[in-house]
Enzyme design. Structure first.
Site, short mmCIF file in Angstrom:
data_model
loop_
_atom_site.label_atom_id
_atom_site.label_comp_id
_atom_site.label_asym_id
_atom_site.label_seq_id
_atom_site.Cartn_x
_atom_site.Cartn_y
_atom_site.Cartn_z
CB SER A 46 -1.07 -0.05 1.19
OG SER A 46 -2.45 1.10 0.87
CG ASP A 87 -2.41 3.83 -1.55
OD1 ASP A 87 -3.16 3.71 -2.19
OD2 ASP A 87 -2.57 3.75 -0.16
CG ASP A 99 -2.78 -0.70 -3.06
OD1 ASP A 99 -2.90 0.67 -2.03
OD2 ASP A 99 -3.64 -1.78 -1.93
CG ASP A 155 -6.89 0.82 -0.80
OD1 ASP A 155 -5.38 1.82 -0.70
OD2 ASP A 155 -6.03 -0.49 -0.03
#
Length: 444
Positions: A102, A241, A243, A245
């Site tokens: 992340s 960010d 990833d 999400d």
């Protein structure tokens, strides 16, 4: 039973240090594969990743694990976490895997698991997978070993899906949008989706090299985005960010807008057109008291959960709510997605900007937040929160804040940090209380 591997958002840590090793990744593949081997059909797992260097190693290890127990693998390459969740369901897979840490630096990595419905696994399922990891894997007979296949149209599928959440009657023509992809998983899909909807796109963080993910960019480092929005005369900036999400927004004046303001905007718009479900918004204990007071004016409740978007989602599903998220920018809109999706949340914000014909600075200032301060204290194990000195300072702080404030102190589920947050009407008192608690924790 304690959790050995899984934290609040899957398994995460520094690469090549347990538990984030190729050996553990293979065991996760074998255990998760065994857990989802149900029925006589040919079983399938979807695997996506972000752009960090260790993704190659972790992906290969997980492919070995899954195929060794008889599960076929579909490889997506670099793709946002919500895209993996969506494609897991669309491709009728038995489970999905996202290899990502992340917002963490490139040296970390992580493993997130999704069920066939596209939702993150329950605590119970993760504990069962941990139990299976402690046993010898049941390897499949040679003719039944799984196969691995890479699909080439994953990006296009996700872009089409994301665009479908944007109102058909609207376009982004004439809107200048800076999008910072953090050199991460959305470096292709986010700028392309915005461009296809008509925006004048200024891309940042779209040149990943395996080592630069989240490095001075993205939702946790919005300084470059702020500068670029102001210097380029853009209407708005979106920061994702690693990833993709989570979402942080910057208005045309360079002011950073957090997830609480975004939830307020979306919930207000949903409520106005009768689309808000459950009579509430779901957020965590970290969300600002100002959000709760703002929603109450429209007779919308705020339900709070433990920190972690999975807990927000569990409460949303239990209470029938369709808007939820975290102050950090995980925005979950369950009408569209089964997890936080930075691009889809960003599209809803852009739709509001176009429809309202107001500057982002005006539209996104939904409420005045109550003074709040969050600081982190790094620790190397032990139980500093259990010492008498720390307990005494916390008790005194709670008594001082009383009913007009809140104090939240917790261990991070993704990093070796203790997070100290206080909010109250007196900003100076809030700052002093946080500093005193942080000093006591550090000393302990």
């Amino acid at each position: 039973m304690g959790r050995k591997y899984f934290g609040t958002d899957g398994i995460r840590g520094r690469t090549n240090v347990s538990p984030m090793t190729a050996d553990v990744a293979m065991k996760v593949g074998q255990a998760a594969g065994a857990y989802f081997l149900r029925g006589d059909h040919r079983h399938r797992v979807v695997i996506g990743k972000d752009t960090r260097l260790s993704g190659y190693m972790m992906e290969s290890a997980m492919v070995a694990g899954f195929t060794s127990v008889g599960m076929d693998v579909v490889l997506l390459g670099p793709m946002p976490t919500p895209a993996v969740a969506m494609l897991t369901k669309e491709l009728r897979a038995d489970l999905g895997v996202m290899i990502s840490a992340s917002h963490n630096p490139f040296a970390d990595n992580g493993i997130k698991l999704f069920g066939p419905d596209g939702y993150k696994l329950s605590d119970k399922a993760e504990l069962e997978i941990e139990r299976l990891m402690e046993q010898d894997a049941t390897l499949i007979d040679a003719p039944n070993i799984g196969r691995a296949k890479r699909i080439d149209d994953a990006r296009g599928r996700y872009i089409h899906f994301a665009k479908s959440t944007f109102p058909d009657r609207l376009r982004l023509d004439g809107l200048k949008v800076v999008v910072d992809c953090a050199h991460g998983a959305a470096y292709h899909v986010a700028p392309e989706a915005l461009w296809e909807l008509g925006a004048d796109v200024v891309p940042l963080g779209v040149k990943p090299n395996g080592l630069n993910i989240n490095d001075g960019c993205g939702s946790t480092h919005p300084e470059l985005l702020r500068e670029t929005v102001v210097e380029s005369g853009a209407d708005i900036g979106l920061a994702l960010d690693g990833d993709a999400d989570r979402l942080i927004v910057v208005d045309e004046k360079g002011r950073v807008i957090d997830g609480d303001q975004l939830m307020a905007l979306v919930a207000t718009n949903f409520a106005r057109r009768g689309a808000l479900q459950g009579g509430a918004v779901v957020a965590t204990v970290m969300s600002n008291l100002g959000l709760e007071e703002h929603l109450a004016k429209d007779k919308v409740a705020l339900k709070r959960t433990a920190v972690g978007d999975r807990y927000v989602l569990e409460e949303m599903r239990a209470s029938g709510c369709n808007v939820g998220g975290e102050q950090s920018g995980h925005i979950i809109l369950s009408d569209y997605a089964t997890t936080g999706d930075g691009l889809i949340a960003g599209l809803q914000v852009l739709a509001a900007v176009v429809e309202e014909q107001k500057p982002a600075s005006e539209l996104l200032n939904q409420f005045d937040p109550v003074p709040q301060l969050l600081k982190n204290v790094r620790f190397n194990g032990g139980t500093p929160l259990e010492t008498k000195g720390v307990k005494d300072i916390i008790a005194a702080a709670e008594a001082e804040l009383g009913k007009n404030g809140r104090l939240v102190i917790r261990k991070s589920g993704t990093e070796p940090l203790i997070r100290v947050m206080a909010e109250g009407r007196d900003r100076a008192a809030v700052e002093r209380i946080v500093d005193e608690i942080c000093a006591a924790v550090a000393a302990a």
